[in-house]
Write an enzyme that holds these catalytic residues in place. Sequence first.
Site, PDB file in Angstrom:
ATOM      1  N   ARG A  54      -6.371 -32.009  23.248  1.00  0.00           N
ATOM      2  CA  ARG A  54      -5.735 -32.103  21.929  1.00  0.00           C
ATOM      3  C   ARG A  54      -6.563 -31.373  20.884  1.00  0.00           C
ATOM      4  O   ARG A  54      -6.034 -30.730  19.988  1.00  0.00           O
ATOM      5  CB  ARG A  54      -5.526 -33.582  21.527  1.00  0.00           C
ATOM      6  CG  ARG A  54      -5.033 -33.726  20.112  1.00  0.00           C
ATOM      7  CD  ARG A  54      -4.377 -35.065  19.771  1.00  0.00           C
ATOM      8  NE  ARG A  54      -4.922 -36.219  20.446  1.00  0.00           N
ATOM      9  CZ  ARG A  54      -6.119 -36.768  20.200  1.00  0.00           C
ATOM     10  NH1 ARG A  54      -6.919 -36.259  19.270  1.00  0.00           N
ATOM     11  NH2 ARG A  54      -6.532 -37.826  20.883  1.00  0.00           N
ATOM     12  N   TYR A 106      16.183 -22.553   5.613  1.00  0.00           N
ATOM     13  CA  TYR A 106      16.600 -22.918   6.972  1.00  0.00           C
ATOM     14  C   TYR A 106      17.031 -24.396   7.002  1.00  0.00           C
ATOM     15  O   TYR A 106      16.342 -25.265   6.460  1.00  0.00           O
ATOM     16  CB  TYR A 106      15.436 -22.663   7.931  1.00  0.00           C
ATOM     17  CG  TYR A 106      15.686 -23.127   9.337  1.00  0.00           C
ATOM     18  CD1 TYR A 106      16.536 -22.425  10.189  1.00  0.00           C
ATOM     19  CD2 TYR A 106      15.086 -24.294   9.825  1.00  0.00           C
ATOM     20  CE1 TYR A 106      16.766 -22.864  11.477  1.00  0.00           C
ATOM     21  CE2 TYR A 106      15.312 -24.733  11.111  1.00  0.00           C
ATOM     22  CZ  TYR A 106      16.154 -24.011  11.930  1.00  0.00           C
ATOM     23  OH  TYR A 106      16.386 -24.449  13.209  1.00  0.00           O
ATOM     24  N   ASP A 178       7.814 -18.371   5.360  1.00  0.00           N
ATOM     25  CA  ASP A 178       8.385 -18.473   6.704  1.00  0.00           C
ATOM     26  C   ASP A 178       8.749 -17.064   7.152  1.00  0.00           C
ATOM     27  O   ASP A 178       9.685 -16.459   6.637  1.00  0.00           O
ATOM     28  CB  ASP A 178       9.616 -19.391   6.668  1.00  0.00           C
ATOM     29  CG  ASP A 178      10.174 -19.677   8.063  1.00  0.00           C
ATOM     30  OD1 ASP A 178      10.009 -18.813   8.953  1.00  0.00           O
ATOM     31  OD2 ASP A 178      10.777 -20.749   8.265  1.00  0.00           O
ATOM     32  N   LYS A 203      11.330 -18.021  18.220  1.00  0.00           N
ATOM     33  CA  LYS A 203      12.224 -16.891  17.959  1.00  0.00           C
ATOM     34  C   LYS A 203      11.572 -15.566  18.380  1.00  0.00           C
ATOM     35  O   LYS A 203      11.278 -15.390  19.545  1.00  0.00           O
ATOM     36  CB  LYS A 203      12.651 -16.911  16.496  1.00  0.00           C
ATOM     37  CG  LYS A 203      13.032 -18.315  15.967  1.00  0.00           C
ATOM     38  CD  LYS A 203      14.297 -18.865  16.571  1.00  0.00           C
ATOM     39  CE  LYS A 203      14.574 -20.332  16.223  1.00  0.00           C
ATOM     40  NZ  LYS A 203      14.456 -20.723  14.819  1.00  0.00           N
TER      41      LYS A 203
HETATM   42  C1  PLP Z   1      14.262 -21.895  14.044  1.00  0.00           C
HETATM   43  C2  PLP Z   1      13.649 -21.848  12.699  1.00  0.00           C
HETATM   44  C3  PLP Z   1      12.789 -22.850  12.256  1.00  0.00           C
HETATM   45  C4  PLP Z   1      12.508 -24.104  13.081  1.00  0.00           C
HETATM   46  O1  PLP Z   1      11.852 -23.804  14.262  1.00  0.00           O
HETATM   47  P1  PLP Z   1      11.995 -24.666  15.622  1.00  0.00           P
HETATM   48  O2  PLP Z   1      11.091 -23.945  16.544  1.00  0.00           O
HETATM   49  O3  PLP Z   1      13.435 -24.632  16.018  1.00  0.00           O
HETATM   50  O4  PLP Z   1      11.531 -26.045  15.311  1.00  0.00           O
HETATM   51  C5  PLP Z   1      12.202 -22.713  11.006  1.00  0.00           C
HETATM   52  N1  PLP Z   1      12.475 -21.646  10.221  1.00  0.00           N
HETATM   53  C6  PLP Z   1      13.303 -20.667  10.611  1.00  0.00           C
HETATM   54  C7  PLP Z   1      13.546 -19.515   9.705  1.00  0.00           C
HETATM   55  C8  PLP Z   1      13.919 -20.727  11.860  1.00  0.00           C
HETATM   56  O5  PLP Z   1      14.754 -19.757  12.241  1.00  0.00           O
END
Ligand code: PLP
Length: 388
Positions: A54, A106, A178, A203
């Site tokens: 951890r 988001y 982000d 992503k």
């Molecule tokens: C998918 C996404 C998230 C959240 O991520 P997860 O891995 O699904 O928890 C946050 N911000 C954006 C812009 C995203 O596309």
Amino acid sequence: MTERTTNEVQPETVAAAHGVASDTAFGAIAPPLYLSSTYQFADFDTPRAYDYGRVGNPTRDLLAEAITKLEGGAGAVLTPSGMAAVDILLTRLPVGSLVLAPHDCYGGTMRLLKARAGLGQLRLALVDQSDHAAFTVQLAGKPALVLIETPSNPLMRIVDIAALSALSRAAGARVVVDNTFLSPALQKPLSLGADYVLHSTTKFLNGHSDVIAGAVIAADGGEARALRHWANVTGAIAAPFDSWLTLRGLRTLFARMAGQERNAMAIAERLVAHPAVARVHYPGLADHPDHALARRQQQGFGAMMSFELAGGVEAVQRFVRAVKVITLAESLGGVESLVAHPATMTHVDMGPEARARAGIGDGLLRLSIGLEHVDDLLAGLETGLSAC
Ligand SMILES: *Cc1c(COP(=O)(O)O)cnc(C)c1O
């Protein structure tokens, strides 16, 4: 975190080769996957580099180093999802802190912010961040944290990271961007003045739709250490296997982004020319309202876009049933092309009024363009459009 690379190399080289041939046991080219939860002490009261999984894990740290270098940060924490990456920033704020977020952020981030605000853990202000006057008004409330998301989802609006960061920092706020939609291959928020970058590595960074994970990269070394400490305190850590897969995906980040963007531009141009399509939102198009800002701020236009079908929700149904090569699914950033219907999928929680205010109509579809041959993508798209 142990430093493995001393020479500065180009980002493409970091992605392709960070940690390659660093295995001291057998000279493995591909960095080994360390699954072990715990580590043998060298002697009484003498831990080695790692003691418990951890706290730290060599596979996770290798990925953290690579992502840190790509974003130009001082260090990173890897979390079990993108949402956990957002949350690790929120839960370090003193209770009652003000968080200023985009009105169209988001959906999962919006749900998390509202949930924590509802529990009294933070105060939330939402603003259209392209309106700098309205943004400045909100800064008077002294937010502790400003969240920026650009390009926005699903309308691909762009906001000015450098301008918003300067305003925020002057008001005493920390800024997190982000960067999920573009990845460090196409946008470097820390170089534009942000304090943190966050990713859903689910992503583009992983890029193969087989991991859920996240990351926060900090510009400041002390902040990076504090975030890693907090991840250990709260247990919000990415799994070793997920980290290993993500490092494997990261190897091809620059090649994937380039190929996917090339395909996306061809798709956007085809959509613009099609009579069934009322509007296309892709920052690479010269008539996109934020095209000039995207050109200045980004190193490319990315592989995400949305478009409005002239025939509304009935046309959407016909399109998604007929379209070939492009699959109906949530998520984005993988090598395979996906189509989503925000009104019934990613943005259903917003409710119809908020969607209407944000400009997300029932005829809107979002595309994440992958690496298939462009001719197959165009033909598959045409099959869908001609059914509308
Ligand atoms: C998918 C996404 C998230 C959240 O991520 P997860 O891995 O699904 O928890 C946050 N911000 C954006 C812009 C995203 O596309």
